[in-house]
Design an enzyme around this catalytic site. Sequence first.
Site, PDB file in Angstrom:
ATOM      1  N   ARG A   1       0.834  -1.200   0.000  1.00 55.32           N
ATOM      2  CA  ARG A   1       0.000   0.000   0.000  1.00 55.32           C
ATOM      3  C   ARG A   1       0.869   1.251   0.000  1.00 55.32           C
ATOM      4  NH1 ARG A   1      -2.959  -0.213   5.083  1.00 55.32           N
ATOM      5  NH2 ARG A   1      -4.373  -1.595   4.000  1.00 55.32           N
ATOM      6  N   TYR A   2       1.953   1.235   0.775  1.00 50.74           N
ATOM      7  CA  TYR A   2       2.878   2.358   0.833  1.00 50.74           C
ATOM      8  C   TYR A   2       4.078   1.996  -0.035  1.00 50.74           C
ATOM      9  CZ  TYR A   2      -0.032   3.205   4.918  1.00 50.74           C
ATOM     10  OH  TYR A   2      -1.103   3.394   5.744  1.00 50.74           O
TER      11      TYR A   2
ATOM     12  N   ARG B   1       7.347   0.070   1.651  1.00 45.33           N
ATOM     13  CA  ARG B   1       7.257  -1.077   2.548  1.00 45.33           C
ATOM     14  C   ARG B   1       6.084  -1.977   2.200  1.00 45.33           C
ATOM     15  NH1 ARG B   1       5.607   3.763   4.388  1.00 45.33           N
ATOM     16  NH2 ARG B   1       4.170   3.952   6.123  1.00 45.33           N
TER      17      ARG B   1
ATOM     18  N   CYS C   1      -2.335 -17.875  14.723  1.00 37.33           N
ATOM     19  CA  CYS C   1      -1.757 -17.096  15.829  1.00 37.33           C
ATOM     20  C   CYS C   1      -1.602 -17.976  17.061  1.00 37.33           C
ATOM     21  CB  CYS C   1      -2.681 -15.945  16.201  1.00 37.33           C
ATOM     22  SG  CYS C   1      -2.989 -14.798  14.862  1.00 37.33           S
TER      23      CYS C   1
ATOM     24  N   CYS D   1      -7.079 -12.971  19.476  1.00 35.12           N
ATOM     25  CA  CYS D   1      -7.553 -11.814  20.224  1.00 35.12           C
ATOM     26  C   CYS D   1      -8.976 -11.528  19.796  1.00 35.12           C
ATOM     27  CB  CYS D   1      -6.678 -10.604  19.939  1.00 35.12           C
ATOM     28  SG  CYS D   1      -4.921 -10.951  20.154  1.00 35.12           S
TER      29      CYS D   1
ATOM     30  N   CYS E   1      -9.342  -8.593  17.339  1.00 32.28           N
ATOM     31  CA  CYS E   1      -8.436  -8.548  16.182  1.00 32.28           C
ATOM     32  C   CYS E   1      -9.086  -7.914  14.952  1.00 32.28           C
ATOM     33  CB  CYS E   1      -7.991  -9.959  15.820  1.00 32.28           C
ATOM     34  SG  CYS E   1      -6.892  -9.965  14.383  1.00 32.28           S
TER      35      CYS E   1
ATOM     36  N   ARG F   1      -8.090  -8.372  11.961  1.00 34.54           N
ATOM     37  CA  ARG F   1      -8.085  -9.335  10.847  1.00 34.54           C
ATOM     38  C   ARG F   1      -8.817 -10.616  11.250  1.00 34.54           C
ATOM     39  NH1 ARG F   1      -2.283  -8.150   9.714  1.00 34.54           N
ATOM     40  NH2 ARG F   1      -2.325  -6.449   8.208  1.00 34.54           N
TER      41      ARG F   1
ATOM     42  N   ASP G   1     -10.629  -0.692  14.660  1.00 33.64           N
ATOM     43  CA  ASP G   1     -11.119  -0.633  13.283  1.00 33.64           C
ATOM     44  C   ASP G   1     -12.588  -1.050  13.163  1.00 33.64           C
ATOM     45  OD1 ASP G   1      -8.779   0.219  11.827  1.00 33.64           O
ATOM     46  OD2 ASP G   1      -7.889  -1.695  12.409  1.00 33.64           O
TER      47      ASP G   1
ATOM     48  N   ASP H   1      -6.770   3.602  10.870  1.00 27.60           N
ATOM     49  CA  ASP H   1      -6.511   3.014   9.559  1.00 27.60           C
ATOM     50  C   ASP H   1      -7.811   3.134   8.774  1.00 27.60           C
ATOM     51  OD1 ASP H   1      -5.172   1.661   7.521  1.00 27.60           O
ATOM     52  OD2 ASP H   1      -4.176   0.341   8.961  1.00 27.60           O
TER      53      ASP H   1
ATOM     54  N   LYS I   1      -3.211   4.701   7.014  1.00 27.64           N
ATOM     55  CA  LYS I   1      -3.260   5.204   8.389  1.00 27.64           C
ATOM     56  C   LYS I   1      -3.095   6.726   8.411  1.00 27.64           C
ATOM     57  CE  LYS I   1      -0.910   1.174  10.316  1.00 27.64           C
ATOM     58  NZ  LYS I   1      -0.567   0.634   8.984  1.00 27.64           N
TER      59      LYS I   1
HETATM   60  C1  LIG Z   1       0.263  -0.335   8.758  1.00 31.10           C
HETATM   61  C2  LIG Z   1       0.776  -0.759   7.491  1.00 31.10           C
HETATM   62  C3  LIG Z   1       2.136  -0.650   7.185  1.00 31.10           C
HETATM   63  C4  LIG Z   1       3.141  -0.118   8.163  1.00 31.10           C
HETATM   64  O1  LIG Z   1       2.947   1.246   8.351  1.00 31.10           O
HETATM   65  P1  LIG Z   1       3.916   2.059   9.291  1.00 31.10           P
HETATM   66  O2  LIG Z   1       3.250   3.391   9.415  1.00 31.10           O
HETATM   67  O3  LIG Z   1       5.248   2.116   8.614  1.00 31.10           O
HETATM   68  O4  LIG Z   1       4.013   1.324  10.572  1.00 31.10           O
HETATM   69  C5  LIG Z   1       2.573  -1.040   5.951  1.00 31.10           C
HETATM   70  N1  LIG Z   1       1.727  -1.517   5.022  1.00 31.10           N
HETATM   71  C6  LIG Z   1       0.412  -1.620   5.276  1.00 31.10           C
HETATM   72  C7  LIG Z   1      -0.458  -2.140   4.203  1.00 31.10           C
HETATM   73  C8  LIG Z   1      -0.121  -1.255   6.525  1.00 31.10           C
HETATM   74  O5  LIG Z   1      -1.419  -1.407   6.768  1.00 31.10           O
HETATM   75  S1  SF4 Z   2      -4.197  -9.190  16.967  1.00 32.98           S
HETATM   76 FE1  SF4 Z   2      -5.032 -10.660  15.468  1.00 32.98          FE
HETATM   77  S2  SF4 Z   2      -3.270 -11.237  14.223  1.00 32.98           S
HETATM   78 FE2  SF4 Z   2      -2.461 -10.340  16.092  1.00 32.98          FE
HETATM   79  S3  SF4 Z   2      -2.146 -12.070  17.500  1.00 32.98           S
HETATM   80 FE3  SF4 Z   2      -4.176 -11.234  17.937  1.00 32.98          FE
HETATM   81  S4  SF4 Z   2      -5.519 -12.468  16.687  1.00 32.98           S
HETATM   82 FE4  SF4 Z   2      -3.479 -12.778  15.844  1.00 32.98          FE
END
Ligand SMILES: *Cc1c(COP(=O)(O)O)cnc(C)c1O
Ligand code: SF4
Length: 369
Positions: free
Chosen positions: A103-104, A107, A116, A120, A123, A125, A283, A320, A327
């Site tokens: 996305r960025y 990175r 996991c 959580c 979570c 995701r 989220d 986010d 973010k």
């Molecule tokens: C959060 C995230 C990152 C990391 O973002 P930072 O601001 O560098 O911590 C990188 N890629 C994606 C898709 C993200 O959601």
């Molecule tokens: S926050 Fe989500 S991805 Fe991270 S350890 Fe917990 S359940 Fe797993």
Amino acid sequence: MPESQANSKNRDHKSCSPAPARLRNRPTLPLSDQERVALPQVEMTYPVKIPQYYLNLIDWTDPDDPIRLQTIPQLQELVWHDGELPDPIGDDAHSPVPRLTHRYPDRVLLFPTFKCAVYCRHCFRKESLGALGFEAGEMEQAFHYISEHPEVQEVILTGGDPLILPDANLLYLRQRVEQIRHVRMLRIHTRVPVVVPSRVTPQLIDALKASIMVSVVTHFNHPKEITEASAAACGALRAAGFMLLNQTVLLRGVNDNVQTLQTLCRELVYRLGVKPYYIHHCDLTRGVSHFRTRVEDGLALMRQLRGFISGVALPTYVLDLPGGKGKIPLGPGYVQQLSDGTWLCRTVRGESVTYREILGEAAMASVAR
Ligand SMILES: *Cc1c(COP(=O)(O)O)cnc(C)c1O
Ligand code: SF4
């Protein structure tokens, strides 16, 4: 599979077989009546798992124990609101190949596993988790993509929790990242130091030690999670030269009060040597509305941290945005422009101060242009 669907098959409920329900086999746990009813129902939709060490931290006399709330399912998880999303931060929208989100520009996220150590309840995701484990072929595809994208300087292992993988897999992942000349940092997002600190062994550390910068980003949400064992795990990671950061999720009833956040941030820095990096607004994931706070309340909490705890201990409060928009810092903001070069500033104690910019001649000339 269409490109944007690269991760989403994992999110299809029918194909997602929940992880073994560890709690079902433990009738000895002093669950409340509500929890006992919720457990088998929630397990049909979401995986449930709690490592013994983390389970042992629960004070069962406290119905609002912060670890209990983060791990024991509640029926509210099955209450889904209009507008909540299966993929709240749009991981899929930017997934050119399976197991990778870009996305960025500089990175990428890599998903070596969607399993996991703990599941959580909050979570973001939670609909992607439980089914897919490590798959070497898909990893190779992702590494191929990274090697073709010289703008990528940082590879972030996330998931799922990468540190539940065997050391051999971690070694492979680290070496594969190291081989790509333009990648300058390996970052690992993990809850393992919080929920199974004994997994942080010398062998695991050896597998991760790289010739490039390595950063481990933990996920502590409450001071109760900071123990001798988690401190030892963080100490070992620090001794290996890794950069330690923490992300916290702001959770209603768990850590949405000033005392808890101040203590958490201070203990992270002063005891663990971990820098609080982000505090995430919860989220729009389905099934976590009972954890969500108001943005306004999050901003009020942040106002009581800035200036009152060390700047080193201060995280950035972020949201986010849905749809993969990324973010943003939520604030609070402390400045407002009054006119060219004049700003109305707010002190941490709430006073107003007018700040007038004074520039050297060269800068004035460039402003005039
Ligand atoms: C959060 C995230 C990152 C990391 O973002 P930072 O601001 O560098 O911590 C990188 N890629 C994606 C898709 C993200 O959601
Ligand atoms: S926050 Fe989500 S991805 Fe991270 S350890 Fe917990 S359940 Fe797993």
